[in-house]
Scaffold this motif. Structure first.
Motif, PDB file in Angstrom:
ATOM      1  N   PHE A 459       0.621  -1.211  -0.071  1.00 23.89           N
ATOM      2  CA  PHE A 459       0.133   0.092  -0.052  1.00 23.89           C
ATOM      3  C   PHE A 459       1.146   1.364  -0.026  1.00 23.89           C
ATOM      4  CE2 PHE A 459      -2.445  -3.222   1.680  1.00 23.89           C
ATOM      5  CZ  PHE A 459      -3.627  -3.218   1.146  1.00 23.89           C
ATOM      6  N   GLY A 460       0.577   2.185  -0.840  1.00 20.62           N
ATOM      7  CA  GLY A 460       1.663   3.117  -1.257  1.00 20.62           C
ATOM      8  C   GLY A 460       2.330   3.106  -2.389  1.00 20.62           C
ATOM      9  N   ASP A 461       3.163   4.074  -3.016  1.00 14.91           N
ATOM     10  CA  ASP A 461       3.771   4.072  -4.235  1.00 14.91           C
ATOM     11  C   ASP A 461       5.447   3.631  -3.967  1.00 14.91           C
ATOM     12  OD1 ASP A 461       1.619   4.679  -5.542  1.00 14.91           O
ATOM     13  OD2 ASP A 461       2.055   6.959  -5.166  1.00 14.91           O
ATOM     14  N   ALA A 462       5.760   3.605  -2.702  1.00 11.77           N
ATOM     15  CA  ALA A 462       7.230   3.302  -2.523  1.00 11.77           C
ATOM     16  C   ALA A 462       7.585   1.994  -2.123  1.00 11.77           C
ATOM     17  CB  ALA A 462       7.907   4.630  -1.549  1.00 11.77           C
ATOM     18  N   LYS A 463       8.374   1.497  -2.683  1.00 11.31           N
ATOM     19  CA  LYS A 463       8.901   0.123  -2.260  1.00 11.31           C
ATOM     20  C   LYS A 463       9.881   0.309  -0.977  1.00 11.31           C
ATOM     21  CE  LYS A 463       8.231  -2.358  -6.225  1.00 11.31           C
ATOM     22  NZ  LYS A 463       8.895  -3.602  -7.429  1.00 11.31           N
ATOM     23  N   ALA A 464      10.489  -0.744  -0.662  1.00  7.93           N
ATOM     24  CA  ALA A 464      11.504  -0.538   0.589  1.00  7.93           C
ATOM     25  C   ALA A 464      13.042  -0.420   0.007  1.00  7.93           C
ATOM     26  CB  ALA A 464      11.194  -1.575   1.681  1.00  7.93           C
ATOM     27  N   TYR A 465      13.864   0.301   0.805  1.00  6.46           N
ATOM     28  CA  TYR A 465      15.161   0.569   0.533  1.00  6.46           C
ATOM     29  C   TYR A 465      15.637   0.547  -0.918  1.00  6.46           C
ATOM     30  CZ  TYR A 465      15.729  -4.658  -0.410  1.00  6.46           C
ATOM     31  OH  TYR A 465      15.669  -6.103  -0.719  1.00  6.46           O
ATOM     32  N   GLY A 466      16.834   0.771  -1.309  1.00  9.90           N
ATOM     33  CA  GLY A 466      17.266   0.993  -2.875  1.00  9.90           C
ATOM     34  C   GLY A 466      16.837   2.508  -3.008  1.00  9.90           C
ATOM     35  N   PRO A 467      16.833   2.567  -4.329  1.00  9.31           N
ATOM     36  CA  PRO A 467      16.212   4.233  -4.736  1.00  9.31           C
ATOM     37  C   PRO A 467      15.122   4.642  -4.238  1.00  9.31           C
ATOM     38  CG  PRO A 467      17.207   2.882  -6.743  1.00  9.31           C
ATOM     39  CD  PRO A 467      17.045   1.737  -5.502  1.00  9.31           C
ATOM     40  N   HIS A 468      13.852   3.573  -4.263  1.00  8.15           N
ATOM     41  CA  HIS A 468      12.783   4.119  -3.460  1.00  8.15           C
ATOM     42  C   HIS A 468      13.066   4.424  -2.078  1.00  8.15           C
ATOM     43  CE1 HIS A 468       9.641   2.106  -6.418  1.00  8.15           C
ATOM     44  NE2 HIS A 468      10.634   2.265  -7.196  1.00  8.15           N
ATOM     45  N   GLY A 469      14.066   3.909  -1.308  1.00  9.53           N
ATOM     46  CA  GLY A 469      14.023   4.337   0.205  1.00  9.53           C
ATOM     47  C   GLY A 469      14.580   5.604   0.262  1.00  9.53           C
ATOM     48  N   PHE A 470      15.513   6.234  -0.494  1.00 13.90           N
ATOM     49  CA  PHE A 470      16.056   7.507  -0.478  1.00 13.90           C
ATOM     50  C   PHE A 470      14.962   8.542  -1.110  1.00 13.90           C
ATOM     51  CE2 PHE A 470      20.247   5.889   0.389  1.00 13.90           C
ATOM     52  CZ  PHE A 470      20.742   6.697   1.431  1.00 13.90           C
ATOM     53  N   ASP A 471      14.255   8.114  -2.071  1.00 13.60           N
ATOM     54  CA  ASP A 471      13.141   8.780  -2.566  1.00 13.60           C
ATOM     55  C   ASP A 471      12.090   9.062  -1.534  1.00 13.60           C
ATOM     56  OD1 ASP A 471      14.476   9.248  -4.863  1.00 13.60           O
ATOM     57  OD2 ASP A 471      13.037   7.761  -5.937  1.00 13.60           O
ATOM     58  N   PHE A 472      11.663   8.139  -0.636  1.00 14.10           N
ATOM     59  CA  PHE A 472      10.549   8.053   0.276  1.00 14.10           C
ATOM     60  C   PHE A 472      10.944   8.959   1.347  1.00 14.10           C
ATOM     61  CE2 PHE A 472       8.332   6.414   4.067  1.00 14.10           C
ATOM     62  CZ  PHE A 472       7.236   6.483   3.541  1.00 14.10           C
ATOM     63  N   TYR A 473      12.335   8.959   2.037  1.00 11.27           N
ATOM     64  CA  TYR A 473      12.566   9.768   2.976  1.00 11.27           C
ATOM     65  C   TYR A 473      13.040  10.871   2.752  1.00 11.27           C
ATOM     66  CZ  TYR A 473      12.315   5.113   5.416  1.00 11.27           C
ATOM     67  OH  TYR A 473      11.728   3.922   5.832  1.00 11.27           O
ATOM     68  N   THR A 474      13.185  11.376   1.488  1.00 11.34           N
ATOM     69  CA  THR A 474      13.437  12.805   1.214  1.00 11.34           C
ATOM     70  C   THR A 474      12.132  13.725   0.375  1.00 11.34           C
ATOM     71  OG1 THR A 474      14.813  12.263  -0.825  1.00 11.34           O
ATOM     72  CG2 THR A 474      15.918  12.383   1.358  1.00 11.34           C
ATOM     73  N   ALA A 475      12.389  14.884   0.459  1.00  7.92           N
ATOM     74  CA  ALA A 475      11.596  15.799  -0.329  1.00  7.92           C
ATOM     75  C   ALA A 475      12.027  16.596  -1.366  1.00  7.92           C
ATOM     76  CB  ALA A 475      10.470  16.466   0.572  1.00  7.92           C
ATOM     77  N   GLU A 476      11.837  16.479  -2.769  1.00  7.85           N
ATOM     78  CA  GLU A 476      12.509  17.372  -3.550  1.00  7.85           C
ATOM     79  C   GLU A 476      11.982  18.691  -3.529  1.00  7.85           C
ATOM     80  OE1 GLU A 476      14.057  16.152  -7.720  1.00  7.85           O
ATOM     81  OE2 GLU A 476      11.805  16.632  -7.922  1.00  7.85           O
ATOM     82  N   LYS A 477      12.937  19.740  -3.731  1.00 12.14           N
ATOM     83  CA  LYS A 477      12.816  21.053  -3.944  1.00 12.14           C
ATOM     84  C   LYS A 477      13.272  21.404  -5.373  1.00 12.14           C
ATOM     85  CE  LYS A 477      12.951  22.946   0.842  1.00 12.14           C
ATOM     86  NZ  LYS A 477      13.829  23.987   1.515  1.00 12.14           N
ATOM     87  N   ALA A 478      12.629  22.251  -6.316  1.00 10.15           N
ATOM     88  CA  ALA A 478      13.040  22.520  -7.424  1.00 10.15           C
ATOM     89  C   ALA A 478      13.196  24.141  -7.498  1.00 10.15           C
ATOM     90  CB  ALA A 478      12.099  22.431  -8.646  1.00 10.15           C
ATOM     91  N   VAL A 479      14.451  24.301  -7.555  1.00 16.27           N
ATOM     92  CA  VAL A 479      14.767  25.936  -7.498  1.00 16.27           C
ATOM     93  C   VAL A 479      15.144  26.627  -8.706  1.00 16.27           C
ATOM     94  CG1 VAL A 479      16.403  27.741  -6.508  1.00 16.27           C
ATOM     95  CG2 VAL A 479      15.910  25.368  -5.272  1.00 16.27           C
ATOM     96  N   THR A 480      14.429  27.650  -9.195  1.00 17.98           N
ATOM     97  CA  THR A 480      14.808  28.351 -10.601  1.00 17.98           C
ATOM     98  C   THR A 480      15.270  29.713  -9.895  1.00 17.98           C
ATOM     99  OG1 THR A 480      12.726  27.488 -11.591  1.00 17.98           O
ATOM    100  CG2 THR A 480      13.571  29.545 -12.513  1.00 17.98           C
ATOM    101  N   SER A 481      16.524  29.915 -10.516  1.00 19.42           N
ATOM    102  CA  SER A 481      17.299  31.056 -10.119  1.00 19.42           C
ATOM    103  C   SER A 481      18.057  31.904 -10.934  1.00 19.42           C
ATOM    104  CB  SER A 481      18.444  30.423  -9.393  1.00 19.42           C
ATOM    105  OG  SER A 481      19.474  31.371  -8.907  1.00 19.42           O
ATOM    106  N   ARG A 482      17.929  33.256 -10.840  1.00 15.01           N
ATOM    107  CA  ARG A 482      18.516  34.360 -11.702  1.00 15.01           C
ATOM    108  C   ARG A 482      19.343  35.306 -10.868  1.00 15.01           C
ATOM    109  NH1 ARG A 482      14.778  37.251 -15.779  1.00 15.01           N
ATOM    110  NH2 ARG A 482      13.805  38.138 -13.765  1.00 15.01           N
TER     111      ARG A 482
END
Length: 499
Positions: A459-482
């Motif tokens: 239940f949920g989109d993220a599997k355990a450990y591996g790449p999914h683990g780091f994706d699950f335990y972090t949140a992404e920010k996108a920064v547009t800079s000038r």
């Protein structure tokens, strides 16, 4: 009379009793006796532990990647040096044999080693000059406090799968292990403190449903990781997501092993026994159903029976092949399926009740059991038995076997045994299961892939450990800079465009 020891929580870098007066019994399943008690936290205790984790997370998230890696490497070295001590704890409280306990630790250590690569696994991306003078880049940052609810069958490995990555990524953790075998969690928390982890980053709170519900609803817990039965996994997912949390909830399984006529039957026989009875069948990746094509079914059943006769069931400290089940209640429930099988028209080939045991007669014993000609309408087939009961379902061929697997509500693991590469390739494409073995009976992915099933097994989109683990335990920010040069200026109310 000797007073029974009580296992406390571990919060803020030391043992902590909390406020609850409730305790639970912790058994030695090989003896059938209570060896200690464990505190059962109140909701208030959980809240206090989360508050400690919140404070610790605010500084740990700002620790350099180099510092976090140093702690992870130190933890890995300590764990490797003292794995025999941890294995003894697992055997004493879960009942699995020492060799299986060491294997559990080894698979958990793989994820610790993977987490040491946090520098590479959390780096973002950078695009220069996407528009004139404008750059876009991404950051991955920790989510905050992570709640982990782990099962009794892998008291070390499953927590290691989760907390290693969560902590390496900069989060703080509150772990609620199974109250049936809780000591390993405290042991690992103490080891992490010795490795240099700041107090409060890794906390252990023991308990039952009250503590679980408190974690699922606490506003300062950002993410929940869970492994357990499907009904509870669904409850965890629905409850935690309704409180705004990200959730990965791994549920139950009914894993099939399809044996085609061209398979090496000796290899298949070994695999069925190893995957069916390891850890007394108390594995979510255990093979519980062998789909045997009719033309080889009799020969395969004979080979499995021969191998089962050589197994030694008993105390895990005595070099046996298989230990007891976790509790008397669970043993009795698993054993009840043997009578169900007979009443449903199946053939009980090997009955694990009443076998000779190398251990104390009061232990929670049930020997390896083999049931042939199991109808798919029987609860012996449909239920996740979670014990040393291996069912044989006979099929006409590949098509019927595939249809049965895909009709199951579970989709955790499966395997095919064949020497036909075309059949294997077709199987991996057509089967609706998350983890697939080709002539491999327990297809648990290595640490740099991810673990998880399909359908009612996740239940949920993220599997355990591996790449999914780091994706699950972090949140992404996108920064547009000038960065403007002094000559740029002026007003423009139009919608921004790329030029």
């Amino acid at each position: 009379m000797t007073e029974t020891a009580i296992l406390d929580h571990y919060v803020g870098g030391s043992a902590w009793a909390g406020t609850s007066t409730r305790t639970g019994d912790v058994y030695n399943p090989a003896l059938g006796t209570v060896q200690k008690q464990v505190r059962l936290a109140t909701a208030s205790d959980v809240s206090d532990a989360v508050a400690v984790a919140v404070d610790a997370a605010s500084s740990w998230r700002n620790a350099s990647i180099a510092k976090r890696q140093q702690v992870m490497f130190a933890f890995r070295e300590l764990l490797n040096a003292r794995k025999d001590d941890l294995a003894a704890i697992l055997t004493a409280e879960h009942g699995k044999v020492i060799s299986d306990a060491l294997g559990e630790i080894a698979r958990g250590m793989e994820v610790v080693e993977f987490a040491c690569g946090v520098g590479h696994l959390t780096k973002g991306a950078y695009s220069e000059n996407v528009s004139t003078g404008i750059d876009v880049y991404s950051l991955r940052q920790p989510v905050g406090v992570v709640g982990i609810i782990s099962p009794f069958n892998f008291p070390a490995m499953v927590p290691l799968w989760f907390f290693s990555i969560a902590i390496a990524a900069g989060n703080a953790v509150v772990l609620k292990p199974s109250e049936k075998d809780p000591t390993a969690a405290n042991w690992m928390a103490e080891l992490f403190s010795e490795a240099g982890l700041p107090d409060g980053v890794f906390n252990v709170v023991h308990g039952d449903k009250e503590s679980v519900d408190a974690l699922l609803s606490h506003p300062d817990v950002a993410a929940i990781s869970f492994v357990g039965s499907t009904p509870i996994a669904k409850y965890v997912y629905e409850t935690a997501t309704s409180h705004g949390k990200r959730v990965q909830a791994l549920g139950g399984a009914k894993n099939h092993m399809l044996v085609l006529p061209d398979a090496d039957l000796d290899l298949a026989g070994d695999a069925a026994v190893n995957a069916g009875f390891g850890s007394a069948g108390e594995r979510c990746m255990a093979v519980s159903v062998v789909l045997a094509v009719d033309s080889v079914a009799d020969a395969l059943v004979a080979k499995v029976s021969e191998r089962m006769a050589t197994l030694r069931t008993g105390d895990g400290t005595r070099g046996c092949d298989m230990g007891p089940l976790i509790t008397k209640v669970h043993r009795d429930k698993v054993a009840s399926y043997i009578d169900v099988a007979a009443s449903d028209g199946a053939t009980v080939v090997v009955d694990g009740r009443g076998i000779e045991i190398d251990g104390d007669p009061n232990g929670f014993w049930l020997g390896p059991t083999l049931i042939d000609k199991v109808p798919t309408s029987s609860t012996v087939y449909t239920d996740e038995i979670f014990g040393p009961v291996l069912s044989i379902v006979r099929v006409e061929g590949y098509e019927e076997g595939l249809e049965i697997i895909n009709a199951s509500r579970y989709g955790n693991g499966t395997a095919i045994f064949t020497n036909d590469g075309g059949a294997a390739r077709r199987f991996q494409h057509e089967v609706t299961v998350g983890m697939i073995g080709i002539n491999v009976p327990i297809p648990v992915p290595v640490a740099y892939h991810s673990f998880g099933g399909w359908k009612a097994s996740l239940f949920g989109d993220a599997k355990a450990y591996g790449p999914h683990g780091f994706d699950f335990y972090t949140a992404e920010k996108a920064v547009t800079s000038r960065w403007l040069d002094p000559s740029h200026g002026g007003l423009n109310l139009g919608f921004p465009q790329h030029d």
